[in-house]
Design a protein around this motif. Structure first.
Motif, PDB file in Angstrom:
ATOM      1  N   ARG A  88       0.832  -1.200   0.000  1.00 52.05           N
ATOM      2  CA  ARG A  88       0.000   0.000   0.000  1.00 52.05           C
ATOM      3  C   ARG A  88       0.873   1.259   0.000  1.00 52.05           C
ATOM      4  NH1 ARG A  88      -5.131   0.333  -1.461  1.00 52.05           N
ATOM      5  NH2 ARG A  88      -5.398  -1.691  -0.392  1.00 52.05           N
ATOM      6  N   LEU A  89       1.958   1.252   0.760  1.00 56.95           N
ATOM      7  CA  LEU A  89       2.855   2.404   0.802  1.00 56.95           C
ATOM      8  C   LEU A  89       3.500   2.653  -0.563  1.00 56.95           C
ATOM      9  CD1 LEU A  89       4.617   1.785   4.244  1.00 56.95           C
ATOM     10  CD2 LEU A  89       3.036   3.641   3.700  1.00 56.95           C
ATOM     11  N   VAL A  90       3.931   1.580  -1.216  1.00 53.90           N
ATOM     12  CA  VAL A  90       4.552   1.721  -2.533  1.00 53.90           C
ATOM     13  C   VAL A  90       3.547   2.258  -3.548  1.00 53.90           C
ATOM     14  CG1 VAL A  90       5.583   0.440  -4.447  1.00 53.90           C
ATOM     15  CG2 VAL A  90       6.299  -0.043  -2.094  1.00 53.90           C
ATOM     16  N   GLU A  91       2.313   1.769  -3.485  1.00 54.95           N
ATOM     17  CA  GLU A  91       1.285   2.231  -4.413  1.00 54.95           C
ATOM     18  C   GLU A  91       0.949   3.698  -4.172  1.00 54.95           C
ATOM     19  OE1 GLU A  91      -1.631   2.280  -7.396  1.00 54.95           O
ATOM     20  OE2 GLU A  91       0.084   0.971  -6.990  1.00 54.95           O
ATOM     21  N   LEU A  92       0.841   4.096  -2.906  1.00 50.76           N
ATOM     22  CA  LEU A  92       0.557   5.491  -2.594  1.00 50.76           C
ATOM     23  C   LEU A  92       1.689   6.410  -3.052  1.00 50.76           C
ATOM     24  CD1 LEU A  92      -0.970   5.083   0.974  1.00 50.76           C
ATOM     25  CD2 LEU A  92      -2.169   5.958  -1.041  1.00 50.76           C
ATOM     26  N   GLN A  93       2.901   5.941  -2.926  1.00 51.01           N
ATOM     27  CA  GLN A  93       4.029   6.736  -3.401  1.00 51.01           C
ATOM     28  C   GLN A  93       3.955   6.938  -4.910  1.00 51.01           C
ATOM     29  OE1 GLN A  93       8.070   5.048  -3.109  1.00 51.01           O
ATOM     30  NE2 GLN A  93       8.734   7.041  -2.322  1.00 51.01           N
ATOM     31  N   ARG A  94       3.565   5.884  -5.616  1.00 44.51           N
ATOM     32  CA  ARG A  94       3.480   5.977  -7.075  1.00 44.51           C
ATOM     33  C   ARG A  94       2.355   6.915  -7.513  1.00 44.51           C
ATOM     34  NH1 ARG A  94       0.636   3.975 -11.143  1.00 44.51           N
ATOM     35  NH2 ARG A  94      -0.736   2.852  -9.709  1.00 44.51           N
ATOM     36  N   THR A  95       1.208   6.824  -6.866  1.00 43.54           N
ATOM     37  CA  THR A  95       0.052   7.612  -7.306  1.00 43.54           C
ATOM     38  C   THR A  95       0.073   9.043  -6.789  1.00 43.54           C
ATOM     39  OG1 THR A  95      -1.231   6.778  -5.417  1.00 43.54           O
ATOM     40  CG2 THR A  95      -1.400   5.571  -7.504  1.00 43.54           C
ATOM     41  N   ARG A  96       0.651   9.272  -5.610  1.00 44.01           N
ATOM     42  CA  ARG A  96       0.632  10.607  -5.005  1.00 44.01           C
ATOM     43  C   ARG A  96       1.970  11.339  -5.125  1.00 44.01           C
ATOM     44  NH1 ARG A  96      -2.777  12.087  -0.481  1.00 44.01           N
ATOM     45  NH2 ARG A  96      -4.773  11.019  -0.582  1.00 44.01           N
ATOM     46  N   GLY A  97       3.015  10.667  -5.588  1.00 42.18           N
ATOM     47  CA  GLY A  97       4.313  11.312  -5.697  1.00 42.18           C
ATOM     48  C   GLY A  97       4.944  11.609  -4.354  1.00 42.18           C
ATOM     49  N   LEU A  98       4.726  10.743  -3.365  1.00 37.19           N
ATOM     50  CA  LEU A  98       5.215  10.975  -2.011  1.00 37.19           C
ATOM     51  C   LEU A  98       6.702  10.658  -1.883  1.00 37.19           C
ATOM     52  CD1 LEU A  98       2.306   9.289  -0.033  1.00 37.19           C
ATOM     53  CD2 LEU A  98       2.735  11.739  -0.192  1.00 37.19           C
ATOM     54  N   SER A  99       7.310  11.249  -0.885  1.00 37.96           N
ATOM     55  CA  SER A  99       8.639  10.855  -0.419  1.00 37.96           C
ATOM     56  C   SER A  99       8.484  10.263   0.972  1.00 37.96           C
ATOM     57  CB  SER A  99       9.593  12.052  -0.377  1.00 37.96           C
ATOM     58  OG  SER A  99       9.796  12.587  -1.663  1.00 37.96           O
ATOM     59  N   TYR A 100       9.303   9.247   1.278  1.00 35.12           N
ATOM     60  CA  TYR A 100       9.232   8.596   2.590  1.00 35.12           C
ATOM     61  C   TYR A 100      10.592   8.653   3.281  1.00 35.12           C
ATOM     62  CZ  TYR A 100       4.862   6.278   1.093  1.00 35.12           C
ATOM     63  OH  TYR A 100       3.588   6.001   0.658  1.00 35.12           O
ATOM     64  N   LEU A 101      10.555   8.872   4.586  1.00 42.66           N
ATOM     65  CA  LEU A 101      11.693   8.611   5.458  1.00 42.66           C
ATOM     66  C   LEU A 101      11.295   7.396   6.282  1.00 42.66           C
ATOM     67  CD1 LEU A 101      14.468   9.429   6.595  1.00 42.66           C
ATOM     68  CD2 LEU A 101      13.280  10.862   8.260  1.00 42.66           C
ATOM     69  N   LEU A 102      11.846   6.240   5.939  1.00 42.61           N
ATOM     70  CA  LEU A 102      11.436   4.965   6.521  1.00 42.61           C
ATOM     71  C   LEU A 102      12.403   4.576   7.627  1.00 42.61           C
ATOM     72  CD1 LEU A 102       9.727   2.359   6.523  1.00 42.61           C
ATOM     73  CD2 LEU A 102      11.224   1.496   4.700  1.00 42.61           C
ATOM     74  N   ILE A 103      11.919   4.583   8.862  1.00 47.25           N
ATOM     75  CA  ILE A 103      12.714   4.209  10.033  1.00 47.25           C
ATOM     76  C   ILE A 103      12.318   2.787  10.417  1.00 47.25           C
ATOM     77  CG2 ILE A 103      13.196   4.753  12.451  1.00 47.25           C
ATOM     78  CD1 ILE A 103      12.302   7.663  11.762  1.00 47.25           C
ATOM     79  N   THR A 104      13.264   1.864  10.384  1.00 43.51           N
ATOM     80  CA  THR A 104      12.877   0.472  10.581  1.00 43.51           C
ATOM     81  C   THR A 104      14.065  -0.390  10.990  1.00 43.51           C
ATOM     82  OG1 THR A 104      11.812  -1.432   9.511  1.00 43.51           O
ATOM     83  CG2 THR A 104      13.281  -0.101   8.146  1.00 43.51           C
ATOM     84  N   HIS A 105      13.737  -1.534  11.621  1.00 48.86           N
ATOM     85  CA  HIS A 105      14.705  -2.610  11.851  1.00 48.86           C
ATOM     86  C   HIS A 105      14.580  -3.694  10.787  1.00 48.86           C
ATOM     87  CE1 HIS A 105      14.385  -0.969  16.027  1.00 48.86           C
ATOM     88  NE2 HIS A 105      15.666  -1.260  16.053  1.00 48.86           N
ATOM     89  N   ASN A 106      13.539  -3.617   9.988  1.00 52.16           N
ATOM     90  CA  ASN A 106      13.185  -4.674   9.043  1.00 52.16           C
ATOM     91  C   ASN A 106      13.987  -4.510   7.751  1.00 52.16           C
ATOM     92  OD1 ASN A 106      11.989  -6.526   7.326  1.00 52.16           O
ATOM     93  ND2 ASN A 106       9.920  -6.125   8.085  1.00 52.16           N
ATOM     94  N   VAL A 107      15.066  -5.285   7.620  1.00 53.35           N
ATOM     95  CA  VAL A 107      15.923  -5.176   6.447  1.00 53.35           C
ATOM     96  C   VAL A 107      15.174  -5.620   5.193  1.00 53.35           C
ATOM     97  CG1 VAL A 107      18.051  -6.021   5.374  1.00 53.35           C
ATOM     98  CG2 VAL A 107      18.027  -5.426   7.807  1.00 53.35           C
ATOM     99  N   ALA A 108      14.285  -6.594   5.326  1.00 52.17           N
ATOM    100  CA  ALA A 108      13.507  -7.043   4.173  1.00 52.17           C
ATOM    101  C   ALA A 108      12.619  -5.911   3.646  1.00 52.17           C
ATOM    102  CB  ALA A 108      12.660  -8.259   4.542  1.00 52.17           C
ATOM    103  N   ALA A 109      12.030  -5.130   4.554  1.00 51.16           N
ATOM    104  CA  ALA A 109      11.208  -3.996   4.135  1.00 51.16           C
ATOM    105  C   ALA A 109      12.055  -2.947   3.430  1.00 51.16           C
ATOM    106  CB  ALA A 109      10.511  -3.373   5.345  1.00 51.16           C
ATOM    107  N   VAL A 110      13.294  -2.760   3.889  1.00 51.25           N
ATOM    108  CA  VAL A 110      14.200  -1.806   3.246  1.00 51.25           C
ATOM    109  C   VAL A 110      14.519  -2.264   1.828  1.00 51.25           C
ATOM    110  CG1 VAL A 110      16.504  -0.791   3.337  1.00 51.25           C
ATOM    111  CG2 VAL A 110      15.163  -1.036   5.431  1.00 51.25           C
ATOM    112  N   ARG A 111      14.813  -3.558   1.675  1.00 47.71           N
ATOM    113  CA  ARG A 111      15.122  -4.086   0.333  1.00 47.71           C
ATOM    114  C   ARG A 111      13.942  -3.873  -0.619  1.00 47.71           C
ATOM    115  NH1 ARG A 111      19.670  -7.334   0.314  1.00 47.71           N
ATOM    116  NH2 ARG A 111      20.317  -8.160   2.349  1.00 47.71           N
ATOM    117  N   TYR A 112      12.733  -4.018  -0.121  1.00 44.36           N
ATOM    118  CA  TYR A 112      11.547  -3.963  -0.976  1.00 44.36           C
ATOM    119  C   TYR A 112      11.122  -2.535  -1.304  1.00 44.36           C
ATOM    120  CZ  TYR A 112       6.751  -4.635  -2.561  1.00 44.36           C
ATOM    121  OH  TYR A 112       5.587  -4.599  -3.293  1.00 44.36           O
ATOM    122  N   ALA A 113      11.158  -1.656  -0.306  1.00 45.60           N
ATOM    123  CA  ALA A 113      10.508  -0.353  -0.467  1.00 45.60           C
ATOM    124  C   ALA A 113      11.451   0.825  -0.610  1.00 45.60           C
ATOM    125  CB  ALA A 113       9.571  -0.100   0.716  1.00 45.60           C
TER     126      ALA A 113
END
Length: 360
Positions: free
Chosen positions: A206-231
């Motif tokens: 959902r975050l990736v889709e919203l970024q594509r449709t709305r032109g958003l920028s994200y600052l993603l704070i996470t421990h999840n390396v898999a999420a970093v690889r994907y998004a």
């Protein structure tokens, strides 16, 4: 100025600092001991570009969340500069700060604690609308009903309460609230930490889709390396309040250079039971963040440490032969990157091997 190959800078942090002073006792005042402070964020310089996702990773206590709160102006920095589209926002206040908040919103780590249990969905999600604009109750409900499907929630849940939703549903509510004022940058503080794997995937999609449709920028704070690889597009590694490595996701996660980055990635669990992580061992105690001493903060635990590391702060600099990569390490070229695949052993089960770690 951004080049044709580089997107425009959206949020720029330059030498950003946040120190939390410690209260002194009467005896300390009498002895005239110097004031002490926790250096939670200490001279971090980062840039978030338009339409990109910049991920912040690091162990607990590295300063990731504090940096996010500073970027959202929820805390006042001790030093440094924040700029948004070239305009300094470090000292904005009053109406100017309220108007700027439309451009940057935050999704907090704990959706349960960030959602008022006494309010209904339309009140929670519509709160930024009421704070920024003079809208009637009917108009707020209409806008919230239009927004909810974009985050995966049905529009007929306007009158429900947060406790009636699952963890994923509450996280979607927090995301919907952040999107109500059409921000340009959304700060995501551990958006998947409290969710199971299936729901994590749904939220990330959902975050990736919203970024594509709305032109958003994200600052993603996470421990999840898999999420970093994907998004994420780029990743910054923080250690004890300082930026130690920055580059593209493929570079940093695929061939880490800084010794701490290597140890951090070696600790990531491997889903294949036939393969084990190589034991990239680091020893020693984590130094205190209370008035830290000069020198590299990873020096007490680094297997490549030299005398220079203990006395001289390493500058964040490009690594020769690796375009776009910057590392804060005196011996970056000597140590060199370690391919991610060498951090795995297998396919036969076993206790793994230990990487040879040269010493000075």
């Amino acid at each position: 100025m951004a080049t044709a190959s580089e997107p425009a800078a959206l949020l720029e942090a330059e030498s950003l600092k946040k120190w939390f002073p410690l209260a002194r006792s009467i005896g300390e005042w009498a002895s005239r001991r110097p004031e002490q402070a926790i250096h939670a964020v200490d001279g971090v310089s980062l840039t978030v570009h338009e339409r990109e996702t910049l991920a912040l990773i690091g162990e607990s206590g590295s300063g990731k969340t504090t940096f996010g709160w500073l970027a959202a102006r929820l805390q006042e920095p001790t030093g440094g500069t924040l700029r948004f589209r070239g305009q300094e926002i470090t000292h904005l206040s009053g109406t100017a700060l309220r108007d700027w908040r439309r451009k940057v919103q935050i999704v907090f780590q704990d959706p349960v604690g960030s959602l008022d249990p006494r309010l209904r969905v339309w009140q929670i999600v519509g709160e930024p609308l009421r704070a920024q604009f003079s809208l009637s109750k009917v108009e707020v409900r209409r806008r919230v009903a239009e927004l909810l499907p974009q985050t995966g929630l049905p529009p007929d849940c306007l009158d429900q309460y947060p406790h009636e939703f699952s963890g994923g549903g509450r996280q979607r509510l927090a995301l919907a609230r952040a999107l109500t004022v059409d921000p340009e940058l959304v700060i995501l503080d551990e958006p998947t930490s409290a969710l199971d794997v299936a729901v994590q995937a749904q939220v990330l999609n959902r975050l990736v889709e919203l970024q594509r449709t709305r032109g958003l920028s994200y600052l993603l704070i996470t421990h999840n390396v898999a999420a970093v690889r994907y998004a994420a597009d780029r990743v910054a590694v923080l250690y004890l309040g300082q930026l130690i490595e920055l580059g593209s996701v493929g570079d940093v996660l695929g061939r880490p250079v800084h010794p701490y980055s290597k140890a951090l990635l070696a600790a990531v669990p491997v889903p294949d039971v036939r393969r084990r992580r190589t034991r990239y061992r680091i020893q020693g105690e984590v130094p205190t963040l209370i008035n830290p001493r000069p020198g590299c903060r990873f020096a007490p635990r680094c297997p490549f440490v030299q005398d220079r590391c203990r006395s001289e702060d390493p500058a964040l600099r490009p690594v020769e032969g690796y375009p776009g990569r910057v590392v804060a390490c005196h011996r970056a070229e000597e140590v060199g990157p370690i391919p991610a695949e060498t951090l795995l052993t297998g396919p036969e089960p076993g206790a793994g091997t230990t990487l040879p770690l040269p010493r000075a």
